[in-house]
Write a protein that holds these residues in place. Structure first.
Motif, PDB file in Angstrom:
ATOM      1  N   ALA A   1      32.019  50.433  -8.618  1.00 17.50           N
ATOM      2  CA  ALA A   1      33.109  51.203  -8.040  1.00 17.50           C
ATOM      3  C   ALA A   1      33.931  50.240  -6.925  1.00 17.50           C
ATOM      4  CB  ALA A   1      32.743  52.351  -7.420  1.00 17.50           C
ATOM      5  N   ALA A   2      32.887  49.387  -6.410  1.00 23.03           N
ATOM      6  CA  ALA A   2      33.807  48.210  -5.448  1.00 23.03           C
ATOM      7  C   ALA A   2      34.538  47.466  -6.113  1.00 23.03           C
ATOM      8  CB  ALA A   2      32.470  47.680  -4.502  1.00 23.03           C
ATOM      9  N   ARG A   3      34.270  46.958  -7.381  1.00 21.00           N
ATOM     10  CA  ARG A   3      35.191  46.030  -8.122  1.00 21.00           C
ATOM     11  C   ARG A   3      36.435  46.868  -8.311  1.00 21.00           C
ATOM     12  NH1 ARG A   3      32.942  41.187  -8.688  1.00 21.00           N
ATOM     13  NH2 ARG A   3      30.812  40.988  -8.360  1.00 21.00           N
ATOM     14  N   LEU A   4      36.397  47.721  -8.418  1.00 16.71           N
ATOM     15  CA  LEU A   4      37.926  48.733  -8.666  1.00 16.71           C
ATOM     16  C   LEU A   4      38.683  48.844  -7.691  1.00 16.71           C
ATOM     17  CD1 LEU A   4      36.571  51.401 -11.637  1.00 16.71           C
ATOM     18  CD2 LEU A   4      37.932  49.067 -11.857  1.00 16.71           C
ATOM     19  N   GLY A   5      38.032  48.615  -6.318  1.00 12.80           N
ATOM     20  CA  GLY A   5      38.632  48.665  -4.970  1.00 12.80           C
ATOM     21  C   GLY A   5      38.290  50.071  -4.253  1.00 12.80           C
ATOM     22  N   TYR A   6      37.201  50.763  -4.712  1.00  8.64           N
ATOM     23  CA  TYR A   6      36.855  51.852  -4.040  1.00  8.64           C
ATOM     24  C   TYR A   6      35.976  51.466  -2.619  1.00  8.64           C
ATOM     25  CZ  TYR A   6      39.040  54.837  -7.341  1.00  8.64           C
ATOM     26  OH  TYR A   6      39.810  55.311  -8.616  1.00  8.64           O
ATOM     27  N   SER A   7      36.157  52.373  -1.715  1.00  2.00           N
ATOM     28  CA  SER A   7      35.139  52.394  -0.645  1.00  2.00           C
ATOM     29  C   SER A   7      34.946  53.758  -0.219  1.00  2.00           C
ATOM     30  CB  SER A   7      35.904  51.570   0.433  1.00  2.00           C
ATOM     31  OG  SER A   7      36.957  52.303   1.032  1.00  2.00           O
ATOM     32  N   VAL A   8      33.867  53.771   0.943  1.00  2.00           N
ATOM     33  CA  VAL A   8      33.526  55.144   1.473  1.00  2.00           C
ATOM     34  C   VAL A   8      34.043  55.192   3.012  1.00  2.00           C
ATOM     35  CG1 VAL A   8      31.488  56.297   2.050  1.00  2.00           C
ATOM     36  CG2 VAL A   8      31.563  55.253  -0.016  1.00  2.00           C
ATOM     37  N   ARG A   9      34.402  56.422   3.234  1.00  2.00           N
ATOM     38  CA  ARG A   9      34.671  56.466   4.706  1.00  2.00           C
ATOM     39  C   ARG A   9      33.771  57.660   5.394  1.00  2.00           C
ATOM     40  NH1 ARG A   9      38.268  53.773   7.245  1.00  2.00           N
ATOM     41  NH2 ARG A   9      38.815  54.380   9.357  1.00  2.00           N
ATOM     42  N   VAL A  10      33.131  57.640   6.491  1.00  3.92           N
ATOM     43  CA  VAL A  10      32.210  58.350   6.918  1.00  3.92           C
ATOM     44  C   VAL A  10      33.040  59.185   8.324  1.00  3.92           C
ATOM     45  CG1 VAL A  10      30.037  58.832   7.942  1.00  3.92           C
ATOM     46  CG2 VAL A  10      30.166  57.174   6.267  1.00  3.92           C
ATOM     47  N   GLN A  11      33.236  60.387   8.036  1.00  6.34           N
ATOM     48  CA  GLN A  11      34.045  61.196   9.179  1.00  6.34           C
ATOM     49  C   GLN A  11      33.287  62.365   9.807  1.00  6.34           C
ATOM     50  OE1 GLN A  11      37.784  61.573   7.086  1.00  6.34           O
ATOM     51  NE2 GLN A  11      38.667  60.209   8.696  1.00  6.34           N
ATOM     52  N   GLY A  12      33.509  62.642  10.960  1.00  5.67           N
ATOM     53  CA  GLY A  12      33.144  63.883  11.555  1.00  5.67           C
ATOM     54  C   GLY A  12      34.368  65.014  11.430  1.00  5.67           C
TER      55      GLY A  12
ATOM     56  N   THR B   1      46.854  51.403  -3.157  1.00  6.84           N
ATOM     57  CA  THR B   1      47.927  51.406  -2.282  1.00  6.84           C
ATOM     58  C   THR B   1      48.309  50.185  -1.578  1.00  6.84           C
ATOM     59  OG1 THR B   1      46.734  52.528  -0.461  1.00  6.84           O
ATOM     60  CG2 THR B   1      47.838  53.962  -1.985  1.00  6.84           C
ATOM     61  N   GLN B   2      47.007  49.436  -1.396  1.00 10.58           N
ATOM     62  CA  GLN B   2      47.110  48.296  -0.421  1.00 10.58           C
ATOM     63  C   GLN B   2      48.008  47.056  -1.118  1.00 10.58           C
ATOM     64  OE1 GLN B   2      43.425  46.180  -0.063  1.00 10.58           O
ATOM     65  NE2 GLN B   2      42.556  47.379  -1.547  1.00 10.58           N
ATOM     66  N   PHE B   3      47.960  47.292  -2.645  1.00 14.32           N
ATOM     67  CA  PHE B   3      48.780  46.205  -3.276  1.00 14.32           C
ATOM     68  C   PHE B   3      50.227  46.311  -3.181  1.00 14.32           C
ATOM     69  CE2 PHE B   3      44.353  46.513  -5.151  1.00 14.32           C
ATOM     70  CZ  PHE B   3      44.223  45.211  -5.046  1.00 14.32           C
ATOM     71  N   ILE B   4      50.705  47.591  -2.753  1.00 15.47           N
ATOM     72  CA  ILE B   4      52.172  47.781  -2.620  1.00 15.47           C
ATOM     73  C   ILE B   4      52.416  47.978  -1.164  1.00 15.47           C
ATOM     74  CG2 ILE B   4      52.395  48.519  -4.998  1.00 15.47           C
ATOM     75  CD1 ILE B   4      52.340  51.466  -3.914  1.00 15.47           C
TER      76      ILE B   4
END
Length: 689
Positions: free
Chosen positions: A556-567, A589-592
């Motif tokens: 998933a990381a190599r496809l550009g995905y990450s994780v966000r931890v939120q309250g 989205t960052q690529f545009i």
């Protein structure tokens, strides 16, 4: 808000006052002075009780700065005057009170090494014998503290019943009472000289951050069980209160030097002097260094190896996941698994006490502590570098009235997490103002305590902890309380208390009641039955956490995905929009030119198809003809899925997601019913259950 009282209530009150006049005229007064037999000095804040032959309480008082006490409105008769103060033998004297006259009872008390029934202030926020307190209260006395060299005050608590200590380093501990422990616990309400002593916004108890030296500690009190009815939030499991010595009653200079395993070396001092008979000043300080136990976290090592094997990709992945610049990413990578096993701490305190009048004393104190070492957190170990904790406090006592204001500040310095190298910026502060008073009615048979608390928490994390919540994470708390203690008879006391608290991040006020019945068959025996409702508000860390981090799945990381931890913030999460649609974040989205943290309508997912093809072609080389062919395709529809971010986690259609909303984190409440016994057998054995 205005209150109206019917005229008949005022008339009834006047009739009571006039009717009471002849009764009060037939009473007498008991007065005297309490001193130390060893030093001849007056003993301040000793608890003096006037009791009947069968143990019933007629009146009570506290000694002032000159050791003098006075109990008024005592009916004629023969009584026993009982004096109690921590560290001294209990004094008893018989007196005969005559109508309209004053009886004298002076005491010279001998000190003793072990006090089985000390005077405590934490159970009811006023001085009382531990046997009379409506909650189980344990005390570490001054004598015990003097003979036990320690690295932090937590070491004094290891033998206290009901207290659990998790040791995670030479100086790092987590202390809880009647609760579950963890590596980042704030479940115990920790005070130092009536001041909240936890780290301001994180609400974690790091006892080695408290700048108080071992030589300056007078005693430590631990109230086991809920305390919300008097103290408010965060007291569901108990209250820990460290009290220090006043320069008005304890002068001189003390130096201490200790050493031990792990190259431990610690030096501390305390010096206190009287500038005049009514003004004293003290200064204390300490320095400690040691070698931490060496440990290599396999998670840190695996993360470090990842950057060594493919530094270009994982560096770019870190920049994308946490919106970092190249320089910021390089700094984080350099911090991964970069453990410094040298532990170091230094700090000091300054305090000035001014006795303005016999019954009015003001205290100003300030302290600071700087610490370096390895601290455990819920996100793995952190390397604390120059973490500074400071406070400024002004408080005053006038008879039973008490008021204070103080500020706690925290500056995390250059602290960082060891598993991902992320910096921890915490420049938070806590502002508190408190007022309290008490009233003793009907010759000590009815007592009231009431007060107000104001707490303002100001987290400043520079986006490293609270992220998008950085500008909306400040909270304000306001509470008011009252406690009534009624002597139902010679052997029974009824304690009733209630408190109302409001919290700016919670929608409703919270009510915390307490009820306790105390039965004292004799002076040294006490049974109690109590009910408490306590609550804990969400911490700033759990409510406003917002961190970007790498995804654990390499694919998933190599496809550009990450994780966000939120309250949840103070509003919670709405997944479904009013029209039933959903929002999404896309790594493409960052690529545009659109930040990856931007929320977009999920219906626009197919608009990123060409960008996704380019990213896939970059990560896994494909023939140019295939890339061109795929780029010309336009998906007719998109199947949106959701699932856990682990490798090979099952995926489900978004349309099947039955989770339109997650409510914001709210307070946690607990109800406790407790029966207890505490007694002294033969003046030599203390039994508590």
């Amino acid at each position: 808000m205005r209150f109206r009282f019917p005229v008949r209530f005022w008339l009834a009150g006047l009739l009571v006052c006039f009717a009471a006049g002849p009764v009060f005229a037939q009473t007498g007064t008991v007065t005297g002075v309490v001193r130390s037999m060893d030093r001849g000095a007056p003993l301040i804040s000793a608890v003096v009780q006037l009791t009947t032959p069968d143990g019933g309480r007629v009146g009570s008082s506290l000694t002032n700065q000159t050791g003098r006490y006075q109990i008024t409105s005592a009916p004629p008769g023969t009584y026993t005057v009982v004096v109690s103060i921590t560290g001294y033998e209990t004094g008893r004297q018989q007196v005969t009170v005559a109508a309209g006259e004053t009886a004298a009872a002076n005491f010279d008390l001998a000190s003793r090494a072990i006090d089985l029934d000390p005077v405590v202030v934490s159970a009811s926020r006023q001085e009382e014998r531990a046997l009379d307190a409506p909650a189980r209260t344990e005390v570490v006395s001054e004598q015990e503290i003097e003979v036990r060299p320690t690295v932090t005050p937590a070491d004094h608590l290891r033998s206290v019943p009901g207290v659990d200590i998790a040791t995670s380093g030479v100086q790092s501990t987590n202390v809880v009472a009647r609760g579950f422990n963890n590596v980042f616990s704030g479940g115990l309400y920790m005070l130092s000289d009536h001041r909240i002593a936890g780290v301001p916004s994180l609400r974690v108890n790091l006892m080695h951050f408290v700048p108080t030296t071992n030589e300056d500690l007078e005693r430590i009190e631990v109230v086991l069980g809920p305390g919300s009815a008097l103290y408010g939030p965060g007291t569901a499991n108990g209250v820990l209160h460290m009290l220090t010595r006043s320069p008005l009653t304890s002068q001189g200079t003390t130096l201490s030097l200790i050493g031990g395993e792990r190259s431990l070396l610690q030096g501390s001092f305390r010096t206190a002097h009287l500038v005049s008979d009514d003004f004293g000043i003290k200064l204390s300080g300490q320095y400690m260094q040691a070698d931490e136990w060496e440990y290599r976290d396999p998670v840190e090592q695996a993360e470090l190896m990842k950057f060594q094997e493919d530094p270009q990709f994982w560096r770019a992945d870190m920049m994308r996941a946490s919106d970092l610049t190249e320089a910021q990413a390089d700094a984080r990578i350099a911090n991964i698994a970069n453990r410094d096993f040298d532990v170091e701490r230094w700090g000091g305190e300054l305090r000035a006490d001014w006795r303005i009048a016999p019954n009015l004393t003001t205290v100003f104190s300030a302290g600071t502590n700087t610490s370096n070492g390895i601290e455990l957190t819920g996100l793995g170990a952190g390397q604390a570098e120059d973490w500074r904790y400071s406070y400024y406090q002004l408080r005053a006592n006038w008879n039973r009235a008490f008021g204070q204001v103080y500020v706690n500040t925290s500056d995390a310095g250059d602290t960082y997490l060891l598993r991902n190298g992320a910096p921890i910026r915490d420049r938070s502060s806590l502002f508190v103002a408190q007022l309290q008073n008490g009233a003793d009615l009907w010759g000590g048979r009815q007592d009231f305590i009431y007060g107000l608390d104001f707490i303002r928490t100001l987290p400043v994390t520079e986006g490293t902890i609270n992220g998008i919540y950085e500008d909306e994470d400040e909270t304000t708390e306001f509470g008011g309380y009252i406690q009534s203690e009624t002597a139902l008879g010679p052997q029974f006391d009824l304690v009733l208390a209630g408190r109302i608290d409001t919290h700016s991040a919670l929608p409703e006020a919270i009510f915390s009641p307490r009820a306790a019945l105390v039965f004292k068959p004799s002076q040294n025996q006490s049974f109690r039955l109590s009910f408490n409702r306590a609550f804990s508000t969400p911490t700033s860390l759990t409510q406003f956490l917002d961190l970007g981090t790498a995804i654990p799945s390499e694919g998933a990381a190599r496809l550009g995905y990450s994780v966000r931890v939120q309250g949840t913030g103070d509003r919670g999460f709405d997944f479904a929009q009013p029209d039933g649609s959903y929002l999404m974040r896309s790594p493409f989205t960052q690529f545009i030119g659109i930040p990856s943290s931007t929320l977009l309508p999920a219906s626009q997912a197919r608009a990123f198809w060409p960008v996704a093809i380019q990213v896939a072609a970059t990560q896994s080389p494909m023939p140019a003809e295939l890339v061109q062919y795929l780029s010309q395709l336009t998906p007719a529809s998109v199947q949106l899925n959701y699932g856990a971010p682990e490798t090979n986690a099952p995926q489900f259609p978004l349309s099947s997601l039955d989770l339109d909303r997650i409510e914001a984190i709210r307070e946690e409440t607990s109800n406790t019913l407790e029966a207890g016994y505490k007694g002294i057998l033969g003046e030599r054995v203390l039994l508590a259950a």
